[in-house]
Scaffold this motif. Sequence first.
Motif, PDB file in Angstrom:
ATOM      1  N   UNK A   1      23.110  27.832  30.162  1.00  0.00           N
ATOM      2  CA  UNK A   1      24.513  27.484  30.220  1.00  0.00           C
ATOM      3  C   UNK A   1      24.793  26.791  31.552  1.00  0.00           C
ATOM      4  N   UNK A   2      25.672  25.785  31.499  1.00  0.00           N
ATOM      5  CA  UNK A   2      26.067  25.047  32.714  1.00  0.00           C
ATOM      6  C   UNK A   2      27.563  25.184  32.927  1.00  0.00           C
ATOM      7  N   UNK A   3      27.943  25.320  34.199  1.00  0.00           N
ATOM      8  CA  UNK A   3      29.336  25.471  34.556  1.00  0.00           C
ATOM      9  C   UNK A   3      29.756  24.303  35.444  1.00  0.00           C
ATOM     10  N   UNK A   4      30.912  23.721  35.143  1.00  0.00           N
ATOM     11  CA  UNK A   4      31.440  22.601  35.914  1.00  0.00           C
ATOM     12  C   UNK A   4      32.865  22.916  36.326  1.00  0.00           C
ATOM     13  N   UNK A  24      29.153  24.682  29.179  1.00  0.00           N
ATOM     14  CA  UNK A  24      28.388  24.003  28.141  1.00  0.00           C
ATOM     15  C   UNK A  24      27.004  24.618  28.029  1.00  0.00           C
ATOM     16  N   UNK A  25      26.367  24.386  26.912  1.00  0.00           N
ATOM     17  CA  UNK A  25      24.995  24.804  26.734  1.00  0.00           C
ATOM     18  C   UNK A  25      24.779  26.086  25.965  1.00  0.00           C
ATOM     19  N   UNK A  26      25.775  26.944  25.974  1.00  0.00           N
ATOM     20  CA  UNK A  26      25.681  28.210  25.232  1.00  0.00           C
ATOM     21  C   UNK A  26      27.072  28.537  24.703  1.00  0.00           C
ATOM     22  N   UNK A  27      27.141  29.606  23.912  1.00  0.00           N
ATOM     23  CA  UNK A  27      28.428  30.012  23.362  1.00  0.00           C
ATOM     24  C   UNK A  27      29.253  30.694  24.434  1.00  0.00           C
ATOM     25  N   UNK A  28      30.313  29.985  24.837  1.00  0.00           N
ATOM     26  CA  UNK A  28      31.155  30.462  25.931  1.00  0.00           C
ATOM     27  C   UNK A  28      31.704  31.847  25.668  1.00  0.00           C
ATOM     28  N   UNK A  76      36.020  26.192  25.450  1.00  0.00           N
ATOM     29  CA  UNK A  76      34.902  26.532  26.344  1.00  0.00           C
ATOM     30  C   UNK A  76      35.296  26.378  27.814  1.00  0.00           C
ATOM     31  N   UNK A  77      36.494  26.808  28.130  1.00  0.00           N
ATOM     32  CA  UNK A  77      37.014  26.582  29.468  1.00  0.00           C
ATOM     33  C   UNK A  77      37.639  27.837  30.062  1.00  0.00           C
ATOM     34  N   UNK A  78      37.348  28.044  31.321  1.00  0.00           N
ATOM     35  CA  UNK A  78      37.934  29.110  32.126  1.00  0.00           C
ATOM     36  C   UNK A  78      38.947  28.479  33.069  1.00  0.00           C
ATOM     37  N   UNK A  79      40.041  29.199  33.334  1.00  0.00           N
ATOM     38  CA  UNK A  79      41.082  28.678  34.220  1.00  0.00           C
ATOM     39  C   UNK A  79      41.398  29.669  35.335  1.00  0.00           C
ATOM     40  N   UNK A  80      41.886  29.119  36.426  1.00  0.00           N
ATOM     41  CA  UNK A  80      42.469  29.928  37.492  1.00  0.00           C
ATOM     42  C   UNK A  80      43.756  29.229  37.916  1.00  0.00           C
ATOM     43  N   UNK A  81      44.873  29.807  37.536  1.00  0.00           N
ATOM     44  CA  UNK A  81      46.176  29.286  37.937  1.00  0.00           C
ATOM     45  C   UNK A  81      46.523  29.899  39.291  1.00  0.00           C
ATOM     46  N   UNK A  82      46.729  29.050  40.269  1.00  0.00           N
ATOM     47  CA  UNK A  82      46.996  29.509  41.627  1.00  0.00           C
ATOM     48  C   UNK A  82      48.390  29.038  42.032  1.00  0.00           C
ATOM     49  N   UNK A  83      49.278  29.995  42.252  1.00  0.00           N
ATOM     50  CA  UNK A  83      50.648  29.688  42.660  1.00  0.00           C
ATOM     51  C   UNK A  83      50.898  30.177  44.077  1.00  0.00           C
ATOM     52  N   UNK A 117      26.122  30.115  37.995  1.00  0.00           N
ATOM     53  CA  UNK A 117      27.183  29.640  38.882  1.00  0.00           C
ATOM     54  C   UNK A 117      27.415  28.150  38.708  1.00  0.00           C
ATOM     55  N   UNK A 118      28.683  27.766  38.896  1.00  0.00           N
ATOM     56  CA  UNK A 118      29.024  26.358  38.942  1.00  0.00           C
ATOM     57  C   UNK A 118      28.855  25.822  40.353  1.00  0.00           C
TER      58      UNK A 118
END
Length: 127
Positions: A1-4, A24-28, A76-83, A117-118
């Motif tokens: 798996x690859x992280x960007x 990408x590359x594996x099932x998130x 297939x996306x992770x988020x970090x909302x920073x306020x 790790x990305x």
Amino acid sequence: VQLQASGGGLVQAGDSLRLSCQVSGRTFSYYNMGWFRQTPGKERAFVAAINRGSVSTTLADFVKGRFTISRDNAKDTLYLQMNNLKPEDTAVYYCAARWSSSLRETPHTRVGDYRIWGQGTQVTVSS
């Protein structure tokens, strides 16, 4: 798996940013995910984590009330909302993945718990 990781930038104190981590590359959906950050000369520090089923999240005390972690398994996306960003939030932010057999596993908070790790995205907050 690859992280960007992406979404970092230069902002002023009080501003918001949303970081993304494309997987990408594996099932998130089989991975627990985390965000960490690092400044020069310091160890990588835990910021936030979420389990594969989005049942549970964990946040570092210094970001509670300001940051939110979420994921979209369909994208297939992770988020970090920073306020309400502060100058002390300035760091390189890394996303990380850990395969899990459980939808409900408690999110992991240690660097050593993650094997994937990305590349990191720079966040700079000016005062």
